[in-house]
Design a protein around this motif. Sequence first.
Motif, mmCIF file in Angstrom:
data_model
loop_
_atom_site.group_PDB
_atom_site.id
_atom_site.type_symbol
_atom_site.label_atom_id
_atom_site.label_comp_id
_atom_site.label_asym_id
_atom_site.label_seq_id
_atom_site.Cartn_x
_atom_site.Cartn_y
_atom_site.Cartn_z
ATOM 1 N N GLY A 118 0.819 -1.248 0.215
ATOM 2 C CA GLY A 118 -0.167 -0.082 0.006
ATOM 3 C C GLY A 118 0.823 1.319 0.132
ATOM 4 O O GLY A 118 1.857 1.163 0.480
ATOM 5 N N LYS A 119 0.542 2.115 -0.607
ATOM 6 C CA LYS A 119 1.129 3.550 -1.155
ATOM 7 C C LYS A 119 2.302 3.539 -1.466
ATOM 8 O O LYS A 119 3.343 4.360 -1.684
ATOM 9 C CB LYS A 119 1.196 4.338 0.537
ATOM 10 C CG LYS A 119 -0.008 4.523 1.046
ATOM 11 C CD LYS A 119 0.075 5.377 2.267
ATOM 12 C CE LYS A 119 -1.282 5.648 3.081
ATOM 13 N NZ LYS A 119 -1.211 6.217 4.409
ATOM 14 N N ARG A 120 2.660 2.240 -2.314
ATOM 15 C CA ARG A 120 4.089 2.074 -2.864
ATOM 16 C C ARG A 120 3.720 1.971 -4.584
ATOM 17 O O ARG A 120 2.436 1.436 -4.748
ATOM 18 C CB ARG A 120 4.790 0.740 -2.727
ATOM 19 C CG ARG A 120 4.849 0.678 -1.171
ATOM 20 C CD ARG A 120 5.968 1.521 -0.717
ATOM 21 N NE ARG A 120 6.381 1.295 0.934
ATOM 22 C CZ ARG A 120 7.425 1.272 1.592
ATOM 23 N NH1 ARG A 120 8.529 1.449 0.627
ATOM 24 N NH2 ARG A 120 7.590 1.138 2.694
ATOM 25 N N PRO A 121 4.499 2.450 -5.179
ATOM 26 C CA PRO A 121 4.117 2.608 -6.674
ATOM 27 C C PRO A 121 3.814 1.148 -7.153
ATOM 28 O O PRO A 121 2.588 1.144 -8.136
ATOM 29 C CB PRO A 121 5.463 2.958 -7.234
ATOM 30 C CG PRO A 121 6.094 3.994 -6.118
ATOM 31 C CD PRO A 121 5.801 3.276 -5.128
ATOM 32 N N PHE A 122 4.302 0.145 -6.759
ATOM 33 C CA PHE A 122 4.012 -1.143 -7.389
ATOM 34 C C PHE A 122 2.603 -1.591 -6.782
ATOM 35 O O PHE A 122 1.621 -2.186 -7.409
ATOM 36 C CB PHE A 122 4.765 -2.408 -7.042
ATOM 37 C CG PHE A 122 4.683 -3.742 -7.549
ATOM 38 C CD1 PHE A 122 5.296 -3.897 -8.862
ATOM 39 C CD2 PHE A 122 3.883 -4.388 -7.134
ATOM 40 C CE1 PHE A 122 5.072 -5.119 -9.289
ATOM 41 C CE2 PHE A 122 3.731 -5.642 -7.743
ATOM 42 C CZ PHE A 122 4.324 -6.069 -8.855
ATOM 43 N N GLY A 123 2.241 -1.176 -5.667
ATOM 44 C CA GLY A 123 0.949 -1.298 -5.138
ATOM 45 C C GLY A 123 -0.225 -0.634 -5.958
ATOM 46 O O GLY A 123 -1.280 -1.092 -5.846
ATOM 47 N N ALA A 124 0.193 0.387 -6.407
ATOM 48 C CA ALA A 124 -0.953 1.175 -7.246
ATOM 49 C C ALA A 124 -1.029 0.621 -8.587
ATOM 50 O O ALA A 124 -2.308 0.971 -9.125
ATOM 51 C CB ALA A 124 -0.435 2.733 -7.485
#
Length: 387
Positions: A118-124
Amino acid sequence: MNHRYIATGLFTASLALSLPAVAMSEQAFQARAAEVFKPLMEKYDVPGLAVGLTWKGKHYVYTQGMADRAAAIAVDSDTLFELGSLSKTFNVTLAALAQQRSLLSLDDPVAKHIPELGKRPFGALSLMDLATHHSSGLPLQPPDEAKDDASLMVWLKQWQPLAGRGHERAYSNVSIGMLGRISAQAFGQPYAQALHNSVLQPLALQHTYVDVPATQMKHYAYGYARETNAAIRVNPGMLDAEAYGLKSDIDDMLRFVDINLGAVAIPEQLSAAIQATHQGVTRTSEFTQAMIWERYPWPVSRERLLAGNAPALALESQPASRLSTREISEQGVLFSKTGSTNGFGGYVAFIPDEEIGLVLLANRNVPLEPRVDAAFTLLQQVLKGER
């Protein structure tokens, strides 16, 4: 030959002219396949290969060379080849099936399924981003420091997309590998088990494996390294099962192509999942990217097909734009995908309008362009109706 359509003196000329075209003879296919693929084998020192064609409901298989040079074992229809990235087409089938069963949505962000991202570019990134390589900068292979799940997660938390580039297409085993992990998690099983139970077994693909059983090892070909000519097989690696780990024979792969052509009755949810993998999602310079499958307009020029299979398309981030609406129609489309490991090279193409599909499996990693060119030549020759 299909004897239902052999004309006899009892048919009038007008009736004979109205009959559907017969499939080509087995002898004609063998001659044509040899003419196309023997020069490829000689130029690239290909130990062995299997070429399968499905056309208007009939299968043709051409085998040549050795599955194991040292043991003098010839390639036959039972020979198992490493599929390399052709494995990815099965991965996205599992993901699309998970959506059909409401276990996930391909529009979900990764973080919904892996909260620690969460809140990481990969998570987005969305699951559809993973299925279409729409990440802008993910590497082709997992980095060396990602030696296990824990270190992979550390790397994913730190990953940053290419600055100011938007979501470009970056062909990546990381993206598709993580999609496989998430899909299997949705089924509550390890990836190999989920794929076998929910895709391979229901599709009656009886000789397609992540791990080749001991009873089938006698059919498992050796690949041969380009540089050393050593006999090799794929090594275990991070996300290998999900990204490039399947092995299969020519008959199973022809059945898989028939399934994609809609020529085989399969369970309804799986049929819908297969169709979903065909839908165009992003546009690149040479093709429309579906869920792993690459869509080219049919008829397509040789130059465009080869440009779409140039090494840069796999090794470099490329401009790509998300379509406002998905391309659903399969009319006027050639579907294409290559697959490679260090010792093997494969290719699959199918054209629904023509009721035709081709599978090439070889135990040498032949460069992409000549591999695709040979397959395209055979397809063109068959469709020209030279019998």
